[in-house]
Design a protein around this motif. Sequence first.
Motif, PDB file in Angstrom:
ATOM      1  N   THR A  38       0.830  -1.211   0.000  1.00 20.41           N
ATOM      2  CA  THR A  38       0.000   0.000   0.000  1.00 20.41           C
ATOM      3  C   THR A  38       0.863   1.259   0.000  1.00 20.41           C
ATOM      4  O   THR A  38       0.438   2.301  -0.490  1.00 20.41           O
ATOM      5  N   CYS A  78      -1.348   3.362   6.793  1.00 16.82           N
ATOM      6  CA  CYS A  78      -2.431   2.642   6.111  1.00 16.82           C
ATOM      7  C   CYS A  78      -2.860   1.400   6.899  1.00 16.82           C
ATOM      8  O   CYS A  78      -3.310   0.407   6.320  1.00 16.82           O
ATOM      9  N   LEU A 118      -6.193  -0.134   6.307  1.00 17.72           N
ATOM     10  CA  LEU A 118      -6.343  -0.973   5.120  1.00 17.72           C
ATOM     11  C   LEU A 118      -5.564  -2.273   5.260  1.00 17.72           C
ATOM     12  O   LEU A 118      -5.987  -3.321   4.768  1.00 17.72           O
ATOM     13  N   LEU A 162      -8.431   2.259  -3.845  1.00 18.65           N
ATOM     14  CA  LEU A 162      -8.438   1.824  -2.443  1.00 18.65           C
ATOM     15  C   LEU A 162      -9.200   2.825  -1.594  1.00 18.65           C
ATOM     16  O   LEU A 162      -9.267   4.006  -1.925  1.00 18.65           O
ATOM     17  N   HIS A 218     -10.510   3.588   2.784  1.00 16.25           N
ATOM     18  CA  HIS A 218     -10.583   3.175   4.176  1.00 16.25           C
ATOM     19  C   HIS A 218     -11.906   2.468   4.431  1.00 16.25           C
ATOM     20  O   HIS A 218     -12.902   2.724   3.751  1.00 16.25           O
TER      21      HIS A 218
END
Length: 458
Positions: A183, A251, A254, A285, A287
């Motif tokens: 990510t 991140c 995620l 992508l 959240h």
Amino acid sequence: ERRSSCKFWLAVDGPPVFAPTNERMAGVEGALARATLSGLVTRLSWNPSATMEAAMKAGDAEGLLKVALDANDKGLTPKEKEDVLSKLLQEDDALGKLKAAYGNWFALSEARAKTKVTRVVDLLVASPKWTGTREDATELAADMAASSSSHDDISAVGETALIVNVSRYAELAAPKPLYDSTTALTFDPPPDLARRMSATRTTLAKDFPGYEPPPPWMLMGSRTWFFDERLRRALAGGTRQVLILGAGLDCRALRLELPEGTKLLELDEAPVLNYKIAKLADAGLAHPSSASFVRANYVLHPSLADELKKTFDPVEPLFVIWEGNTMYLPPREGRRVLKTILGAFPRATVAFDYLGNCGREDLKADPAAVMFMTTVSTLDDWLWPGSWDQQAAKADCGDYAIVEDLGLPELLTLARGQQVADAIYRDFPQLTKSKLYGTYRFCLVRNADDDDDAKKDP
């Protein structure tokens, strides 16, 4: 430079967004080719200049954009800059959109300036060499602030998120990667990273001949693992409230699996969070719906506790990740933030890292620290303004319980195993002499009266 085409677009009622298209902007290459009207200003709001501030206050949209263009890409020809400028100014209410992109920068800058003045006054009055009154000190500090350049130094920390992110995805090169760092590839490196690294190599070769830095995954990857694992442990123990303070390009929302019912809040300044959200959206992508955001400077927030209570129940356990922040804060400010959180949330556990007994002069003599500082391209006072004193912090915050306090050798052994830790210190013997690596610590604290829970931790 991964992209060479874009369109200029700004969400007037929302955060700045980058929208890629297949259009090619003739004559524009490099960084500007993926910039937006708001993006030009948002990037520069991390390091705005007095010229930009004057242009904004004067309502000079053209002057402001010229500064932004010059700062974003030195390689454009005058004709290319003229074409870009003309295209941007054709938009309706260009100046209004620029002001929207700036958000609350001016208010933040003013608040920060007041904080600076107060700090200078406190230092002057505390000095045995100062013979004037506090009013004299205030007048002198105000004059100093008025004559200094307009540089929002707390916002400038946001740029370090890009540097840290580069180190984060270096975990891909580790012998046995500790986490999925893909990510991190979503975000661009700093636009002038090559120049910074060149300057770093030149400085190290001149001042520290023979120094060989350890691999970037050694510290940053191990640090990321520490916060990941401590969060997983809290979630496994039933915690369902998570605060990521000074989130940067974190991140975890995620990467990690969050149990049902978990509330996760990321708090950082608007330019940083807006950039992160937009880049993630660009990559498809997002959240999870349980995640939320507060765009604010938590050091300057007038009521941080009240802000957090809008999301979190103070009666329930709260796990706070405060990663890579304390070394950029004056120790007194850091202790105040910790005291606020522990005072407002009696069942909070705070995980953070800090530099111990280590002064700026020590760091300037340490090649590992100099490498970081020259890569960040600054030796300004906002970088490592003081050491974290655990005993002073406990005294200020009501004698909290230290659940864990690890040095780097202990962390490397926990994260990567004894064999890898021994090999790193064998292959890079200068680590044992480094003030940066020698005083870098990772800890977990909570209120002393909640220590019964600490004893139950696995």
